[in-house]
Enzyme design. Structure first.
Site, PDB file in Angstrom:
ATOM      1  N   THR A  44      51.213  -9.523  33.264  1.00  0.00           N
ATOM      2  CA  THR A  44      51.265  -8.526  34.343  1.00  0.00           C
ATOM      3  C   THR A  44      51.405  -7.115  33.765  1.00  0.00           C
ATOM      4  O   THR A  44      50.759  -6.179  34.228  1.00  0.00           O
ATOM      5  CB  THR A  44      52.473  -8.828  35.270  1.00  0.00           C
ATOM      6  N   HIS A  47      48.109  -5.927  32.574  1.00  0.00           N
ATOM      7  CA  HIS A  47      47.262  -5.412  33.662  1.00  0.00           C
ATOM      8  C   HIS A  47      47.659  -3.971  33.987  1.00  0.00           C
ATOM      9  O   HIS A  47      46.812  -3.118  34.223  1.00  0.00           O
ATOM     10  CB  HIS A  47      47.408  -6.262  34.919  1.00  0.00           C
TER      11      HIS A  47
HETATM   12 ZN    ZN Z   1      56.095 -11.960  33.721  1.00  0.00          ZN
END
Ligand code: ZN
Length: 349
Positions: A44, A47
């Site tokens: 994440t 990203h």
């Molecule tokens: Zn994580």
């Protein structure tokens, strides 16, 4: 305080040496200020670093990033009763509104209006983070800091394994990055009969075997491996699929390799919508398909702790790098180059 901030709507993160401590260091009545020791770097975060379509649509510019951590309680609000300064803690990073249907019925992990630290509000790549008391998880003294820093993704793995149910089952895990590898270890500890793994990275496959997988299929050569898996399971296929990659090819082949009436637990996120044959892969197969999101609060945390303290959960080799926070750019380089599995940043050590 020092913090890694998504300061610009562009690629990268900025190191801010003088970010104000949350709420100037004064917790609200039921808040807890935590001095962060270590923090896990997640896909994440990558990203958010890369500022892809998802990040652009979700991340408020200006927030402190990071959501996986272990730290020490620095100060607590006046009405806090369950933790005290000096205690070592991690925390559930999903903050659910108290009045939501799912919060009130035992499914807070899928509450509407959920806020995630490091995604929707300030996170843990910083000297300090403020958390609601109800999200704090005191860490048992027998659990090492490095492991405690990655309880968030370990919880994703535990949640997926427990959702599918693996005891005495033949289990297929598609995608053995950090969470898929954790799932191998968890499925082994939770009594899976045989564990089959599939990935495009043979180095990860070797680690999966080291962690207790029985078979690794290098899927770069196409879908022949589905036939091999069926042949190894009396022609039936896997009882349970744990899908960790989000890759359309892996989702399709994984469901092909699932036996009729099997259960698929899907955690990996496809980067975009793709055409999908429901007829052969779900409906006629009579498959049970489960979406898995986050960790059950707090059932998954209790399960994680029990598994870690059982001594049967070996996560050796999954955390490949420890890097000081100031060298954070190196962490993202290593991830982008595919050279790291799980990286832990040393924040205060
Ligand atoms: Zn994580």
């Amino acid at each position: 305080m020092r913090a890694l901030v998504k300061a610009r709507a562009d690629v990268g993160l900025d190191f801010d040496p003088a970010r104000p401590v949350p709420s100037r260091g004064q917790p609200g009545p039921r808040e807890v200020l935590i001095r962060v020791l270590k923090a896990g770097v997640c896909g994440t975060d990558r990203h958010i670093w890369e500022w892809d379509d998802w990040a652009r649509s979700r991340i408020p510019v200006g927030i402190v990033t990071g959501h996986e951590f272990v730290g020490v309680v620095e100060r607590v609000g006046d009405d806090v009763t369950t933790v005290r300064p000096g205690q070592r803690v991690s925390a559930e990073g999903h903050i659910a509104p108290a009045d939501d249907y799912n919060t009130r019925t035992g499914n807070a992990h899928i509450a509407r209006g959920m806020q995630i630290i490091g995604v929707d509000r300030d996170g843990c790549f910083a000297d300090y983070i403020m958390m609601p008391e109800g999200n704090i998880w005191p860490v048992d003294e027998r659990i090492d800091d490095v492991i405690a820093a990655v309880m968030d993704p370990l919880g994703n793995a535990v949640h997926t394994v427990m959702a599918a149910g693996v005891s005495a089952k033949n289990v297929l895990i598609t995608g053995v990055g950090a969470i898929g590898l954790m799932a191998v270890a968890v499925a082994r500890a939770a009594g899976a009969a045989r564990i089959f793994t599939a990935d495009i990275n043979p180095a990860h496959g070797q680690l999966a075997l080291d962690l207790g997988a029985d078979e690794f299929y290098d899927v770069r050569g196409g879908d022949e491996w589905v036939r091999d898996l069926r042949a190894a399971t009396r022609g039936d296929g896997a009882d349970a699929l744990l899908e960790m990659s989000g890759a359309p090819d892996a989702i399709n082949a994984g469901l092909d390799a699932l036996r009729n009436g099997g259960t698929a637990a899907l955690l990996g996120l496809p980067s975009r919508p793709f055409p999908f044959d429901f007829n052969s892969r779900v409906i006629f197969k009579g498959a049970t398909v489960l979406g898995v999101n986050g960790r059950r609060m707090f059932e998954t945390w209790y399960q994680m702790e029990a598994l870690l303290l059982s001594g049967r959960l070996d996560l050796g080799g999954i955390i490949t790098h420890r890097i000081p926070m100031a060298n954070y750019a190196r962490a993202f380089e290593l991830m982008q180059a595919g050279e790291a599995i799980k990286i832990v940043l040393d924040i205060n050590d």
